[in-house]
Each structure stands twice: as structure tokens, then as C-alpha cells.
Design an enzyme around this catalytic site. Sequence first.
Site, PDB file in Angstrom:
ATOM      1  CB  CYS A  18      33.387 -51.226  31.586  1.00 17.58           C
ATOM      2  SG  CYS A  18      34.623 -50.172  32.339  1.00 17.58           S
ATOM      3  CG  HIS A 130      35.446 -53.677  34.854  1.00 19.22           C
ATOM      4  ND1 HIS A 130      35.206 -53.529  33.504  1.00 19.22           N
ATOM      5  CD2 HIS A 130      34.543 -54.590  35.296  1.00 19.22           C
ATOM      6  CE1 HIS A 130      34.207 -54.329  33.143  1.00 19.22           C
ATOM      7  NE2 HIS A 130      33.787 -54.973  34.219  1.00 19.22           N
ATOM      8  CG  ASP A 145      31.527 -57.565  35.297  1.00 23.37           C
ATOM      9  OD1 ASP A 145      31.895 -56.884  34.309  1.00 23.37           O
ATOM     10  OD2 ASP A 145      32.328 -58.074  36.095  1.00 23.37           O
TER      11      ASP A 145
END
Length: 183
Positions: A18, A130, A145
Site C-alpha cells: 500500500c 495501511h 486508497d
Amino acid sequence: MATENSQVYHERQRLQFCLVHSLNSLFQQKDAFTKAKLNAISERLALADSNSETWSPLSVVFKPHHNALTGNYDINVLIAALEEKGKSVVWHDRRKGASSIDLDAPEDVLMGIVINVSVTRFAGMWRTRHWIALRKIGGVWYNLDSDLSAPQPFLHTHKVREFLDSTFAHGGEVLIVMNEKQS
């Protein structure tokens, strides 16, 4: 991957990369950063603060600044990567709330926002962190995201602040990415 809105570049989540996806979305450029580049930064950071007394056989997988299997990188890698591109990072004091963030700052000053939140994966069996990027593009703030199927625009600036305040309320960290060095 480019989305249906050709103005906005957005990458989808793969393993725990991520941070790679967030940085590429923040820079609006495929391969602005790669796994290899972030691994090299991580290795350089590990060498700079190496302590041979803490080495164990698990150190091959669980490196000081990232997990070699999943790709989960820490804040030190984020800061070093952004500094290599001439950016600076300001850790936002959650006690001030989102209202103290100048979301209307010019793009030559404010590049975007990177958030780090706690998430639960694999039916609640694994808790991890994250990375999420927010960026203003064409006058509109987007949630980039990598867990989302597409970037989500915020309809108004106050919606960005609500999102950030919710992030604070759930223990998330907010980092302001500046285009110029802040003193």
C-alpha cells in the site's frame, strides 16, 4: 491503473504494498516508486542504523523497515522516499484536529496527505497498518486508497476534514506532504 476519470491516477492494493500504491497515487504517476526502490531505501535505512546484536534468522524476512514477504513498509521509508523527491513531511498533531490543516493551500505548497490507519484483514485474523493517499487534483480532493476500486472524490472540503477527524478518532496518523521544505 488509470481510472475512468482520465485525470486521476489510482493504483489498486496488492499484498501489503500500500505504501508503493499510495506514493504512486500521490505523485499521480505509475512507477514513481517501485517495490525495488522502496526495498533499496529500506536497506539503506537499515544499514544506517544497523545493530548486529539484534540480528536473528527472522531478520531475513522481518527487516527493520519492512516485511520482505508482504512489503509492509514503515514511516521511515515513506519519509526517505518523499525527501528523495524534494518533499517534506509534517506529522499532524491529532489534538489540533483536521480544522487546522490548510486544505486550500496552493498546490506548490501542499502536495497532499498520507494517512496511516490500523486495519483488520483475513476475517479479523490479522491486524496491520495501511497507507492511504489524499490529493487535490483539478480543484477536487480525492481519496486514493488502494483498497478502493476507484478514487473517491470528496464533494466539499469539509468532507475531507470529517474524514480526517474520523481517522484521528480511530487512532490513525495524518502526515501532510509539502512541496517545499518547511522550517
